[in-house]
Design a protein around this motif. Structure first.
Motif, PDB file in Angstrom:
ATOM      1  N   PHE A 107       0.847  -1.187   0.000  1.00 17.80           N
ATOM      2  CA  PHE A 107       0.000   0.000   0.000  1.00 17.80           C
ATOM      3  C   PHE A 107       0.886   1.243   0.000  1.00 17.80           C
ATOM      4  O   PHE A 107       1.962   1.233   0.606  1.00 17.80           O
ATOM      5  N   THR A 108       0.440   2.283  -0.694  1.00 17.42           N
ATOM      6  CA  THR A 108       1.205   3.524  -0.681  1.00 17.42           C
ATOM      7  C   THR A 108       1.067   4.179   0.691  1.00 17.42           C
ATOM      8  O   THR A 108       0.177   3.836   1.472  1.00 17.42           O
ATOM      9  N   ILE A 109       1.910   5.153   0.924  1.00 18.81           N
ATOM     10  CA  ILE A 109       1.848   5.896   2.179  1.00 18.81           C
ATOM     11  C   ILE A 109       0.471   6.535   2.349  1.00 18.81           C
ATOM     12  O   ILE A 109      -0.115   6.484   3.435  1.00 18.81           O
ATOM     13  N   GLU A 110      -0.055   7.101   1.283  1.00 13.15           N
ATOM     14  CA  GLU A 110      -1.358   7.762   1.401  1.00 13.15           C
ATOM     15  C   GLU A 110      -2.465   6.752   1.683  1.00 13.15           C
ATOM     16  O   GLU A 110      -3.394   7.032   2.442  1.00 13.15           O
ATOM     17  N   GLU A 111      -2.359   5.582   1.093  1.00 18.43           N
ATOM     18  CA  GLU A 111      -3.325   4.532   1.404  1.00 18.43           C
ATOM     19  C   GLU A 111      -3.192   4.104   2.867  1.00 18.43           C
ATOM     20  O   GLU A 111      -4.190   3.891   3.559  1.00 18.43           O
ATOM     21  N   CYS A 112      -1.956   4.011   3.320  1.00 16.69           N
ATOM     22  CA  CYS A 112      -1.733   3.664   4.726  1.00 16.69           C
ATOM     23  C   CYS A 112      -2.382   4.679   5.639  1.00 16.69           C
ATOM     24  O   CYS A 112      -2.982   4.332   6.662  1.00 16.69           O
ATOM     25  N   ARG A 113      -2.242   5.938   5.261  1.00 13.26           N
ATOM     26  CA  ARG A 113      -2.840   7.002   6.060  1.00 13.26           C
ATOM     27  C   ARG A 113      -4.354   6.798   6.135  1.00 13.26           C
ATOM     28  O   ARG A 113      -4.948   6.848   7.224  1.00 13.26           O
ATOM     29  N   THR A 114      -4.953   6.528   4.986  1.00  4.58           N
ATOM     30  CA  THR A 114      -6.400   6.314   4.953  1.00  4.58           C
ATOM     31  C   THR A 114      -6.786   5.058   5.727  1.00  4.58           C
ATOM     32  O   THR A 114      -7.753   5.066   6.500  1.00  4.58           O
ATOM     33  N   LEU A 115      -6.047   3.991   5.536  1.00  5.59           N
ATOM     34  CA  LEU A 115      -6.346   2.744   6.243  1.00  5.59           C
ATOM     35  C   LEU A 115      -6.271   2.944   7.749  1.00  5.59           C
ATOM     36  O   LEU A 115      -7.113   2.447   8.499  1.00  5.59           O
ATOM     37  N   MET A 116      -5.280   3.705   8.191  1.00  3.74           N
ATOM     38  CA  MET A 116      -5.153   3.955   9.628  1.00  3.74           C
ATOM     39  C   MET A 116      -6.332   4.764  10.142  1.00  3.74           C
ATOM     40  O   MET A 116      -6.824   4.499  11.247  1.00  3.74           O
ATOM     41  N   ASP A 165     -15.285   0.591   2.475  1.00  2.86           N
ATOM     42  CA  ASP A 165     -14.257   1.591   2.179  1.00  2.86           C
ATOM     43  C   ASP A 165     -12.862   0.980   2.229  1.00  2.86           C
ATOM     44  O   ASP A 165     -11.987   1.316   1.437  1.00  2.86           O
ATOM     45  N   VAL A 166     -12.669   0.098   3.197  1.00  2.00           N
ATOM     46  CA  VAL A 166     -11.387  -0.590   3.303  1.00  2.00           C
ATOM     47  C   VAL A 166     -11.202  -1.501   2.093  1.00  2.00           C
ATOM     48  O   VAL A 166     -10.150  -1.503   1.434  1.00  2.00           O
TER      49      VAL A 166
END
Lengths: 134, 134
Positions: free
Chosen positions: A57-66, A78-79
């Motif tokens: 996952f990209t950093i931005e995806e990680c941010r969203t996932l968190m 959404d996940v």
DNA sequence: TCTTGACCTTCCAGTCGCTGGAAGGCTTAA
DNA sequence: TTAAGCCTTCCAGCGACTGGAAGGTCAAGA
């Protein structure tokens, strides 16, 4: 915990952890001496990040996932959407690489690989298209 | 030929061609007005580069491949070695992505993707290992 | 008490291969 | 003359770190 402990606990390099703080993925407290002080929650977040990053996952995806993880009212849809998008990316990349692979295999097997100069690999590279300027 | 002509003949963006000059992959002449002037040989080199790059060779490999191409006394073994190394890289990357793919597929299919918060994807990410500090 | 070594800090630069954009000069046709 | 469409250089940014320099802090041992 200091950064070194967190690094060995999560497997993430200290440099990476500092970088994650830089881009606001974690916000460790500071001790009086200026050292970062990581809570269990920070540790947990970093482990989450490490796993998500290792899945590509990209950093931005990680941010969203968190943030979804933190959101009790989230919809799993959404996940799933993020994961599906990523899966699609991975699959497209695999297809692309497989096409490369087959071309390269052809080239490699066609080349004798001896001390003579004749080489179908170079022939292929050199023979590639130049469009006429019309 | 000016850079625009070369760009449309090779399919490479003008920016990329300037960049290739910057890093000394091509050395076009200059017209009196300061414009780059590309010979047929330059054009050919750029087409070679474009093809090699599209096969995924790194810039440094392209440099080496071009110098081998120019070297009448080359051994095809040297070319083949570069291609094999690259093929190996591609194959390792494919394997890596396939492993990712299967993990992601599992996660995606295990998630209901509805408006409820329960999510095995997040569970996986959150459950990942924190090594005890011994 | 001093020193050593292992921590920690910040800041800057580099990776790879481009790509975007600004500011300005040149050329060609209407 | 003017406008469009070329061309030029230079600088900055992408993603996700990584390396290194210069210096502060801490704990253990002589």
């Amino acid at each position: 915990m200091n950064i070194g402990d967190v690094a060995s606990a999560t497997g993430l390099p200290a440099k990476t952890i500092r970088y994650y703080e830089d881009i606001d993925l974690v916000r460790p407290a500071r001790s009086e001496n200026g050292y970062r002080h990581f809570s269990d929650r920070d540790l947990h977040k970093l482990a989450f990040l490490g796993r998500a990053r290792s899945l590509g996952f990209t950093i931005e995806e990680c941010r969203t996932l968190m943030s979804l993880y933190d959101d009790r009212g989230r919809a799993s849809a959404d996940v799933k959407e993020i994961a599906e998008e990523h899966l699609g990316r991975v699959e497209r990349k695999i297809a692309e690489l497989q096409s490369l692979q087959s071309t390269l295999k052809l080239l490699v097997t066609s080349c004798h690989g001896n001390d003579r100069p004749e080489c179908p690999i170079l022939d292929d590279l050199a023979g590639a298209g130049i469009k006429a300027v019309v």
